[in-house]
Design an enzyme around this catalytic site. Structure first.
Site, short mmCIF file in Angstrom:
data_model
loop_
_atom_site.label_atom_id
_atom_site.label_comp_id
_atom_site.label_asym_id
_atom_site.label_seq_id
_atom_site.Cartn_x
_atom_site.Cartn_y
_atom_site.Cartn_z
N CYS A 170 0.81 -1.22 0.00
CA CYS A 170 0.00 0.00 0.00
C CYS A 170 0.84 1.27 0.00
O CYS A 170 0.31 2.37 -0.19
CB CYS A 170 -0.94 -0.01 1.19
SG CYS A 170 -1.96 -1.51 1.27
N HIS B 156 -3.07 6.51 2.47
CA HIS B 156 -3.57 5.26 1.90
C HIS B 156 -4.99 5.01 2.41
O HIS B 156 -5.26 5.10 3.61
CB HIS B 156 -2.64 4.12 2.29
CG HIS B 156 -3.25 2.77 2.12
ND1 HIS B 156 -3.83 2.34 0.95
CD2 HIS B 156 -3.38 1.73 3.01
CE1 HIS B 156 -4.28 1.11 1.10
NE2 HIS B 156 -4.03 0.72 2.34
N ASN C 31 -10.38 -0.98 -0.24
CA ASN C 31 -8.92 -0.86 -0.16
C ASN C 31 -8.33 -1.46 -1.44
O ASN C 31 -8.37 -2.66 -1.65
CB ASN C 31 -8.42 -1.61 1.07
CG ASN C 31 -6.91 -1.57 1.24
OD1 ASN C 31 -6.17 -1.24 0.31
ND2 ASN C 31 -6.43 -1.93 2.42
#
Length: 322
Positions: free
Chosen positions: A123, A247, A277
């Protein structure tokens, strides 16, 4: 190190174009209620996520990356793909170990003489790739680097695990980094704590495993100080930030990080509510959505901060120039 006033024109960089792509398939919270023991209220309360996009069986990560690059090129007709001399794709879900996703993008867009590499930093990957693109331009040997974050995480998600299957989605975002006389990259940092690397992992041909509680604690205890370090490098304060782009792992995590930073969550750009996500793609997806909405404007101060498996984090402070 920040550029000095004596460095040449070629040794500074700015963002010049942006694009994104989300596959047509969608997994709603109602869909997940039929797959696993969960419900919409529980998902929204814990994560803020309402839906996530899902690539088709025929779509690979390179397809998403190529589509995001194509969107960028279509929206910025002045960009000549044949003159792009670097492509960096951040992904944890490449089509195969080799050839790289970046090499497939290179062939698809017709970048004639072009370095093409993938990086794996989970990420934190997109911000890490931006840092690398900036370094290539600082070297004076590169003038135009395409940076893409692309993932097909639904292909490695365990839909029997209610703690993780509610989180992940697919998507891709791209930005073009170009040499510029004034430059827009103000500060950067990166740090990894490998002792916690197995809090989020995935073995080949298996599914994602995540200790969400420990990742949450780690992010809250480290990310705010990382953002403050970026600002200290540039001689700025939290109040100077126009937009904070962490993120997009979890909306509740973003809200908690903002609280610890003492910055309004209204200043946080996110992509998690509608997309879930998407790992390396969350930050460019959030940037492109805000750009399309007219919220993100040239001259604004933007702090990007990626963090995830490794445990790795990368930060970048820049002036928006698109």
């Amino acid at each position: 190190m920040l550029p000095t006033a004596t460095q040449s024109f070629q040794s500074k960089a700015r963002l010049a174009a942006i694009g994104s792509y989300l596959p047509d398939g969608v997994i709603t919270n109602a869909d997940l209620e039929r797959m696993v023991d969960t419900d919409n209220d529980w998902i929204v309360r814990r994560t803020g996520i309402e839906r996530r996009h899902r690539a088709s069986e025929e779509q690979s990560t390179s397809d998403l990356a190529i589509a995001a690059a194509g969107d960028l090129l279509a929206r910025y007709p002045s960009v000549d793909a044949s003159r792009i001399d670097g492509i960096i794709v951040a992904t944890t879900t490449p089509d195969m170990p080799f050839p790289s996703v970046a090499s497939k993008v290179q062939q698809a867009i017709g970048a004639a003489r072009c370095m093409a590499v993938d990086i794996s930093a989970a990420c934190a990957g997109f911000v890490s790739a931006l840092q690398m693109a900036n370094g290539l331009i600082l070297s004076g040997s590169y003038r135009s680097v395409l940076v893409i974050g692309a993932e097909t995480l639904t292909k490695i998600t365990d839909y029997a695990d209610r703690s993780t299957c509610i989180l992940f989605g697919d998507g891709a975002g791209a930005v073009l980094v170009e040499a510029d006389e004034s430059g827009a990259f103000l500060a950067s940092n990166a740090v990894t704590d490998g002792s916690g690397g197995m809090q989020v992992y995935c073995y080949p041909h298996e599914k994602i495993v995540q200790n969400g509680r420990e990742v949450y604690k780690w992010a809250l205890s480290t990310v705010p100080d990382g953002v403050r370090d970026l600002l200290d490098q540039a001689g700025l304060k939290v109040g100077d930030i126009d937009w904070f782009v962490p993120h997009s792992a979890n909306l509740r995590m973003i809200e908690a990080i903002c609280e610890r930073l003492e910055i309004s969550s209204d200043k946080a750009l996110q992509s998690v509510v509608s997309n879930g996500n998407t790992s390396a793609a969350t930050i460019p997806l959030a940037l492109d959505a805000a750009s399309k909405e007219g919220r993100l404007r040239p001259g604004q101060l933007v702090a990007l901060y990626g963090f995830g498996s490794g445990l790795t984090q990368s930060g970048l402070l820049l002036r928006w120039t698109i």
